[in-house]
Scaffold this motif. Structure first.
Motif, PDB file in Angstrom:
ATOM      1  N   LEU A 132       0.688  -1.638  -0.080  1.00  0.00           N
ATOM      2  CA  LEU A 132      -0.119   0.161   0.299  1.00  0.00           C
ATOM      3  C   LEU A 132       0.490   1.372   0.479  1.00  0.00           C
ATOM      4  N   SER A 133       2.126   1.538   0.245  1.00  0.00           N
ATOM      5  CA  SER A 133       2.518   2.371   0.769  1.00  0.00           C
ATOM      6  C   SER A 133       3.255   2.428  -0.807  1.00  0.00           C
ATOM      7  N   PHE A 134       3.834   1.042  -1.133  1.00  0.00           N
ATOM      8  CA  PHE A 134       4.561   2.048  -2.243  1.00  0.00           C
ATOM      9  C   PHE A 134       3.657   1.977  -3.074  1.00  0.00           C
ATOM     10  N   ALA A 135       2.130   1.760  -4.057  1.00  0.00           N
ATOM     11  CA  ALA A 135       1.418   2.712  -4.299  1.00  0.00           C
ATOM     12  C   ALA A 135       1.191   3.894  -3.743  1.00  0.00           C
ATOM     13  N   GLY A 136       1.255   4.335  -2.738  1.00  0.00           N
ATOM     14  CA  GLY A 136       0.683   5.839  -2.205  1.00  0.00           C
ATOM     15  C   GLY A 136       2.062   6.430  -2.893  1.00  0.00           C
ATOM     16  N   MET A 137       3.128   6.418  -2.349  1.00  0.00           N
ATOM     17  CA  MET A 137       3.565   7.405  -3.336  1.00  0.00           C
ATOM     18  C   MET A 137       5.142   7.314  -4.107  1.00  0.00           C
ATOM     19  N   THR A 138       4.352   5.807  -5.040  1.00  0.00           N
ATOM     20  CA  THR A 138       4.106   5.949  -6.738  1.00  0.00           C
ATOM     21  C   THR A 138       3.002   6.752  -7.806  1.00  0.00           C
ATOM     22  N   ALA A 139       1.669   7.145  -6.581  1.00  0.00           N
ATOM     23  CA  ALA A 139       0.569   7.697  -6.618  1.00  0.00           C
ATOM     24  C   ALA A 139       0.528   9.441  -7.478  1.00  0.00           C
ATOM     25  N   ARG A 140       1.667   9.915  -5.853  1.00  0.00           N
ATOM     26  CA  ARG A 140       1.773  11.165  -5.650  1.00  0.00           C
ATOM     27  C   ARG A 140       3.148  11.070  -6.320  1.00  0.00           C
ATOM     28  N   HIS A 141       3.536  10.898  -7.294  1.00  0.00           N
ATOM     29  CA  HIS A 141       5.107  10.947  -7.768  1.00  0.00           C
ATOM     30  C   HIS A 141       4.182  10.989  -9.467  1.00  0.00           C
ATOM     31  N   TYR A 142       3.596  10.047  -9.675  1.00  0.00           N
ATOM     32  CA  TYR A 142       3.035  10.207 -10.795  1.00  0.00           C
ATOM     33  C   TYR A 142       1.911  11.097 -11.267  1.00  0.00           C
ATOM     34  N   MET A 143       1.177  11.563 -10.358  1.00  0.00           N
ATOM     35  CA  MET A 143       0.417  12.938 -10.197  1.00  0.00           C
ATOM     36  C   MET A 143       1.331  14.225 -10.466  1.00  0.00           C
ATOM     37  N   GLU A 144       2.470  14.369  -9.726  1.00  0.00           N
ATOM     38  CA  GLU A 144       2.958  15.824  -9.725  1.00  0.00           C
ATOM     39  C   GLU A 144       3.899  15.410 -11.046  1.00  0.00           C
ATOM     40  N   ARG A 145       4.561  14.667 -10.967  1.00  0.00           N
ATOM     41  CA  ARG A 145       5.683  14.803 -12.692  1.00  0.00           C
ATOM     42  C   ARG A 145       3.902  14.194 -13.577  1.00  0.00           C
ATOM     43  N   TYR A 146       3.310  14.541 -13.827  1.00  0.00           N
ATOM     44  CA  TYR A 146       2.614  14.469 -15.605  1.00  0.00           C
ATOM     45  C   TYR A 146       1.087  14.941 -14.814  1.00  0.00           C
ATOM     46  N   GLY A 147       1.361  15.511 -13.686  1.00  0.00           N
ATOM     47  CA  GLY A 147      -0.191  16.856 -14.022  1.00  0.00           C
ATOM     48  C   GLY A 147      -1.551  15.601 -13.675  1.00  0.00           C
ATOM     49  N   ALA A 148      -1.812  14.474 -13.768  1.00  0.00           N
ATOM     50  CA  ALA A 148      -3.027  13.649 -13.336  1.00  0.00           C
ATOM     51  C   ALA A 148      -3.866  14.116 -12.836  1.00  0.00           C
ATOM     52  N   PRO A 149      -4.690  14.440 -12.424  1.00  0.00           N
ATOM     53  CA  PRO A 149      -5.745  14.697 -11.806  1.00  0.00           C
ATOM     54  C   PRO A 149      -6.555  13.946 -11.180  1.00  0.00           C
ATOM     55  N   ARG A 150      -6.717  13.841  -9.721  1.00  0.00           N
ATOM     56  CA  ARG A 150      -7.166  12.404  -8.837  1.00  0.00           C
ATOM     57  C   ARG A 150      -7.840  12.111  -8.958  1.00  0.00           C
ATOM     58  N   ASP A 151      -9.191  12.895  -9.568  1.00  0.00           N
ATOM     59  CA  ASP A 151     -10.348  12.749 -10.174  1.00  0.00           C
ATOM     60  C   ASP A 151     -10.227  11.246 -11.237  1.00  0.00           C
ATOM     61  N   ALA A 152      -9.066  11.267 -11.810  1.00  0.00           N
ATOM     62  CA  ALA A 152      -8.928  10.714 -13.269  1.00  0.00           C
ATOM     63  C   ALA A 152      -8.467   8.919 -12.368  1.00  0.00           C
ATOM     64  N   ILE A 153      -7.763   9.309 -11.681  1.00  0.00           N
ATOM     65  CA  ILE A 153      -7.301   7.934 -10.950  1.00  0.00           C
ATOM     66  C   ILE A 153      -8.265   7.377 -10.411  1.00  0.00           C
ATOM     67  N   ALA A 154      -9.078   7.995  -9.494  1.00  0.00           N
ATOM     68  CA  ALA A 154     -10.277   7.799  -9.220  1.00  0.00           C
ATOM     69  C   ALA A 154     -10.936   7.002  -9.958  1.00  0.00           C
ATOM     70  N   LYS A 155     -11.423   7.194 -11.103  1.00  0.00           N
ATOM     71  CA  LYS A 155     -12.648   7.201 -12.208  1.00  0.00           C
ATOM     72  C   LYS A 155     -12.159   5.364 -12.802  1.00  0.00           C
ATOM     73  N   VAL A 156     -10.596   5.163 -11.774  1.00  0.00           N
ATOM     74  CA  VAL A 156     -10.899   3.453 -12.622  1.00  0.00           C
ATOM     75  C   VAL A 156     -11.152   2.693 -11.448  1.00  0.00           C
ATOM     76  N   ALA A 157     -11.754   2.741 -10.903  1.00  0.00           N
ATOM     77  CA  ALA A 157     -12.339   2.042  -9.284  1.00  0.00           C
ATOM     78  C   ALA A 157     -14.125   1.609  -9.862  1.00  0.00           C
ATOM     79  N   VAL A 158     -14.314   3.291 -10.892  1.00  0.00           N
ATOM     80  CA  VAL A 158     -15.528   3.308 -11.144  1.00  0.00           C
ATOM     81  C   VAL A 158     -16.205   2.320 -12.099  1.00  0.00           C
ATOM     82  N   LYS A 159     -14.667   2.815 -12.961  1.00  0.00           N
ATOM     83  CA  LYS A 159     -14.840   1.698 -14.002  1.00  0.00           C
ATOM     84  C   LYS A 159     -14.988   0.292 -13.732  1.00  0.00           C
ATOM     85  N   ASN A 160     -14.161  -0.042 -12.953  1.00  0.00           N
ATOM     86  CA  ASN A 160     -13.803  -1.642 -12.566  1.00  0.00           C
ATOM     87  C   ASN A 160     -14.793  -2.039 -11.607  1.00  0.00           C
TER      88      ASN A 160
END
Lengths: 373, 112
Positions: A132-160
């Protein structure tokens, strides 16, 4: 496969249940099996059981088929499938059963997290690291680096979850809203409870035969046209780029080459979404979308059932559930049934499908490509 | 061992450096290593864990810190609101306490 969720049965009974369904489905109940490959991570840790493959062989009267347990953490299923394929392809076996299972609810959630965390490096483990902690660290890094909004990531859960709601074997058969995901309890900031796959009991199974034998059992056989695995560093922080899983990239390239396919040929995919962003990262590393752009595909609905490339029509790990050893096999069951046109309300149009099963945090990965014959 | 320095392992052949030791260099497969030390680095990314393993405090801040030459380490961060890019220094302290057994090791604290 069995129904995924909290189950009363132990791991061998779960394996038997899924395997009997596979034998009946493939009309191979009375056939002689040469090999049995059982994917499982922690029967010893979760239930104090070893030799579960022999337990399965005995329960199903598959003697004298030779069996083994295959352990590659959460990639055990894909790995057992690859070894089963190898056994048939080499001529060693004329008929192979590949079954994966995990019984996880026999211990507390804390204990399950602890067991899973043992796959990390001992120094990382000492720091309190979990997946879980690797996931959190990777998510923060990805969002900061690529400007990915939190919503877009959460939408994977909605879709699945929307997909899982249509899968009678899924652990969670109900849709969730974006708001529910974004207000669920914080687990590994910025990721919340609904970003993560659950703890699950369950099993899945497949029967493999040489291509020229398949038509004597079914007119809906599915061909394995590519399968390959690769390993990345065991220590996550030693990777040059935290947002790239080299294991997935390399296994994907090898599987595409073997199958004579490219990413644009894939029409349905099951990707190892142990947390929401992981699906996006895998969709990039497998060449479906550019690096740092997979989140846009989610926003644009490209990975929904009606989109250009439906991903995790089964509900994925997120909604179908993640009985560790079963997952890689369950992914292949979904791709097989999608290609056979047997997925009911969640059916998509596809002749070529791909499954990517990951071990640990991308420590290793297996990519398989299946085709309608 | 200094408690304010992180000891890493540098390959004598190619200079590739990792915090955790390997029997062979991940870059060139060399088998000779020398020790190098780091004191300060920057937070590359972090997470605040609300769900921690038994024996670890909640919430637990885990940071991935980058030192010179892109050498990285993961560890617990104490004493500051975490922020990407902030400077931290190497320290030493309690990591967990489980059934009366205290485990100590690498910690990060704010550099300023």
């Amino acid at each position: 496969m069995t129904k995924f969720g909290k189950r009363e049965e132990g791991v061998v009974k779960l394996l038997s249940e899924a395997s009997l369904r596979a034998l009946s489905d493939s009309k191979t109940e009375q056939e002689r099996f040469d090999g049995v490959f059982v994917a499982n991570m922690g029967s010893g840790e979760f239930e104090g059981k070893t030799g579960i493959h022999n337990g399965l062989i005995s329960d199903l009267a598959l003697e004298p088929a030779f069996g083994t347990k295959v352990e590659n953490t959460s990639g055990s299923g894909g790995t057992a499938f690859m070894l089963g394929w190898l056994s048939v392809a080499s001529g060693q076996s004329d008929m192979v059963l590949v079954a994966g299972a995990e019984k996880m609810t026999s211990v507390s959630t804390d204990m399950a997290t602890e067991i899973i965390a043992t796959l990390t490096h001992e120094e990382e483990f000492k720091q309190g690291i979990t997946l879980l902690s690797f996931a959190g660290m990777t998510a923060r890094h990805y969002m900061e680096r690529y400007g990915a909004p939190r919503d877009a990531i959460a939408k994977v859960a909605v879709k699945n979850h929307a997909n899982g709601a249509l899968n009678p074997n899924a652990q969670f058969q109900k849709p969730v809203t974006l708001e529910q995901v974004l207000t669920s309890p914080m687990i590994a900031d910025p990721l919340r409870l609904y970003d993560f796959c659950p703890i699950t009991d369950g099993a899945a199974a497949l029967v493999l035969v040489p291509a020229d034998r398949a038509s004597s059992f079914t007119d809906k056989a599915v061909k394995i046209s590519g399968v390959a695995g690769a390993t990345d560093t065991h220590v996550v922080h030693e990777r040059q780029d935290l947002t790239v899983l080299k294991s997935v990239k390399l296994a994907g390239e090898r599987a595409y080459r073997m199958a004579g396919k490219s990413p644009t040929d894939i029409q349905v995919a099951e990707l190892h979404d142990m947390f929401t962003l992981m699906e996006i990262i895998l969709s990039e590393d497998l060449g479906f979308f550019g690096k740092g752009e997979g989140w846009k595909a989610v926003e644009d609905g490209l990975t929904e059932r009606g989109g250009r490339l439906p991903i995790n029509t089964s509900g994925g790990l997120k909604s179908r559930g993640h009985p560790i050893g079963a997952t890689g096999v369950a992914q292949l069951v979904e791709i097989t049934q999608q290609l056979q046109g047997r997925c009911g309300a969640r059916q998509v149009r596809a002749d070529v499908g791909l499954a990517c099963n990951e071990a640990g945090f991308g420590n290793s990965a297996v990519v398989s490509i299946l085709e309608r014959v | 061992m200094s408690l304010t320095e992180l000891t890493a392992s540098m390959c004598s052949s190619c200079g590739h450096t990792t915090v955790y030791t390997h029997s062979r260099c991940p870059n060139c497969r060399g088998v000779g290593f020398v020790e190098v030390r780091f004191k300060e680095g920057r937070v590359l990314t972090y997470t605040i864990l609300s769900a921690t393993r038994p024996g670890f405090g909640r919430p637990l801040i885990l940071a991935m810190v980058e030192f010179e030459n892109a050498v990285r380490a993961v560890g617990q961060l104490d004493g500051a609101e975490p922020r990407t890019g902030s400077r931290v220094r190497v320290s030493h302290g309690q990591l967990s306490e489980k059934e009366g057994v205290i485990s100590t090791g690498l910690k990060f604290v704010p550099a300023d």
